[in-house]
Scaffold this active site. Structure first.
Site, PDB file in Angstrom:
ATOM      1  N   TYR A   1       0.960  -1.198  -0.147  1.00  0.00           N
ATOM      2  CA  TYR A   1       0.048  -0.104  -0.155  1.00  0.00           C
ATOM      3  C   TYR A   1       0.945   1.200  -0.111  1.00  0.00           C
ATOM      4  O   TYR A   1       0.633   1.987  -0.837  1.00  0.00           O
ATOM      5  CB  TYR A   1      -0.952  -0.081   1.166  1.00  0.00           C
ATOM      6  CG  TYR A   1      -1.567   1.348   1.438  1.00  0.00           C
ATOM      7  CD1 TYR A   1      -2.752   1.608   0.674  1.00  0.00           C
ATOM      8  CD2 TYR A   1      -1.184   2.171   2.244  1.00  0.00           C
ATOM      9  CE1 TYR A   1      -3.401   2.771   0.922  1.00  0.00           C
ATOM     10  CE2 TYR A   1      -1.827   3.482   2.739  1.00  0.00           C
ATOM     11  CZ  TYR A   1      -3.019   3.668   1.889  1.00  0.00           C
ATOM     12  OH  TYR A   1      -3.816   5.123   2.108  1.00  0.00           O
TER      13      TYR A   1
ATOM     14  N   LYS B   1       1.539   3.991  -3.024  1.00  0.00           N
ATOM     15  CA  LYS B   1       0.937   5.434  -2.698  1.00  0.00           C
ATOM     16  C   LYS B   1       2.040   6.389  -3.163  1.00  0.00           C
ATOM     17  O   LYS B   1       1.995   7.410  -3.510  1.00  0.00           O
ATOM     18  CB  LYS B   1       0.708   5.561  -1.015  1.00  0.00           C
ATOM     19  CG  LYS B   1      -0.728   4.972  -0.907  1.00  0.00           C
ATOM     20  CD  LYS B   1      -1.899   5.430  -1.632  1.00  0.00           C
ATOM     21  CE  LYS B   1      -2.436   6.778  -1.049  1.00  0.00           C
ATOM     22  NZ  LYS B   1      -4.030   6.865  -1.800  1.00  0.00           N
TER      23      LYS B   1
END
Ligand SMILES: NC(=O)C1=CN([C@@H]2O[C@H](COP(=O)(O)OP(=O)(O)OC[C@H]3O[C@@H](n4cnc5c(N)ncnc54)[C@H](O)[C@@H]3O)[C@@H](O)[C@H]2O)C=CC1
Ligand SMILES: CC(C)CCC[C@@H](C)[C@H]1CC[C@H]2C3=C(CC[C@]12C)[C@@]1(C)CCC(=O)C[C@@H]1CC3
Length: 320
Positions: A120, A124
């Protein structure tokens, strides 16, 4: 976000891979952002795009994170340019600089995490870099990234529901670390306010073009004090015992390894992942001075009020 934009008199199109809510004042487009042909109809006649989509951070699907957050964001940028959208506001995350070590009053000039803890965070970072580097006033395409942290509030499917699920399963007995680590938890209305201010300030020659901004409640609080307040308000017991941070962290790594080895035969979703343990046991609060200076940001809902509104909004999660 949708409700605030409508209240302010803006017309809103929503594009999502699933229809998560009903609102007959918005035009809803169902589709995958990785598919430019599906995106384009939603962008016709649009001036500002808020790109807030992401797979859930708790997923372990590396391919999904790369496809949606990285490749998909490049598709969003291309589609915006093709459709003549002039402004793109990305919902990034303050976690792009977090690698499991203390961050105290972190500013936006801290470099991206070199060793991000999970896919994640890794994607990002890639996503934010793509959006910020696509800022180009010469072709009338302006971009900005908002980095919130620890979003909570009514209808959030993560923080309070996961906390209650963990308490109901009897796993909320231990406090990780010494309980003093300060953390930012940001109420959803403040996050939305930061996004709308960014869109309204995104003009040619504005200092915000091509930059990232932390948006927080500006009231860091010890992680376990915050969680305990929510638990007690919902009639659950706050954690009583302590476990040293490094013990919890290595245990979570070991559990992750076992989960990985068992994956071909069984899918297990552990509650205590290395990322959650790192978030629970370290300092991670951020300065939002830059957003105050460049776009006049101030939190509009205090932490006390935010906790009260949040707890009241989940009647089904109260322990009777
Ligand atoms: N929840 C938090 O504490 C924080 C969240 N963020 C960021 O805020 C944004 C919103 O997060 P949340 O509201 O927590 O999550 P959420 O899960 O409520 O919202 C994400 C939305 O993206 C949609 N989506 C996922 N893949 C898609 C695809 N391929 N095409 C179209 N739509 C797709 C989902 O259906 C969902 O509606 C995300 O970008 C997240 O990274 C940043 C910092 C903290
Ligand atoms: C099981 C307990 C140790 C923790 C329960 C609460 C957690 C579910 C949440 C506490 C901090 C939250 C958080 C995020 C997700 C939910 C928590 C781990 C993010 C990882 C969401 C995505 C981001 O960009 C950063 C967030 C940081 C804080």
């Amino acid at each position: 976000m949708v409700e605030s934009l409508l209240e302010k008199g803006y017309a809103v199109n929503v594009f999502d891979v699933r229809k998560g809510f009903e609102n007959d004042k918005v035009h809803f487009f169902l589709g995958d952002l990785c598919n430019k042909q599906e995106l384009l109809p939603a962008l016709q006649g649009v001036g500002v795009v808020f790109h807030c989509a992401s797979p859930a951070p708790s997923s372990h699907d590396k391919e999904l994170f790369y496809r949606v957050n990285y490749v998909g964001t490049k598709t969003v940028i291309q589609a915006c340019k093709e459709a003549g959208v002039q402004k793109l506001v990305l919902t990034s995350s303050a976690s792009v600089i977090f690698e499991g070590k203390d961050i105290k009053n972190g500013t936006e000039d801290i470099p991206y995490a070199k060793n991000p803890i999970d896919y994640y965070t890794e994607t990002k970072i890639l996503q934010e870099k793509e959006v910020l580097s696509s800022n180009n006033p010469d072709v009338n395409f302006l971009t900005v990234a908002i980095r919130p942290h620890g979003i909570f509030g009514p209808r959030d499917p993560q923080l309070v529901p996961i906390l209650v699920q963990t308490a109901r399963a009897g796993k909320m007995k231990f406090m990780i670390g010494d309980g003093r680590n300060l953390v930012d938890f940001t109420y959803v209305d403040n996050v939305v306010h930061g996004h709308i201010l960014a869109a309204e300030n995104l003009q040619k020659n504005s200092p915000i073009c091509g930059k990232a901004y932390h948006i927080t409640n500006d009231e860091p609080i010890p992680f376990w004090t915050f969680l305990s307040r929510i638990l007690i308000s919902l009639n659950y017991e706050a954690p009583k015992y302590r476990i040293p941070y490094w013990v919890a962290y290595y245990l979570a790594c070991l559990v992750s390894l076992i989960v990985l080895l068992l994956r071909p035969i069984r899918t297990i979703k552990p509650t205590f992942t290395p990322m959650r343990v790192a978030l629970a046991g370290t300092y991670h609060y951020y300065s939002c001075e830059q957003a105050k200076r460049d776009m006049g940001y101030r939190p509009i809902v205090s932490l006390d009020e935010a906790v009260e509104r949040t707890v009241q909004s989940y009647p089904k999660l109260h322990k009777v």
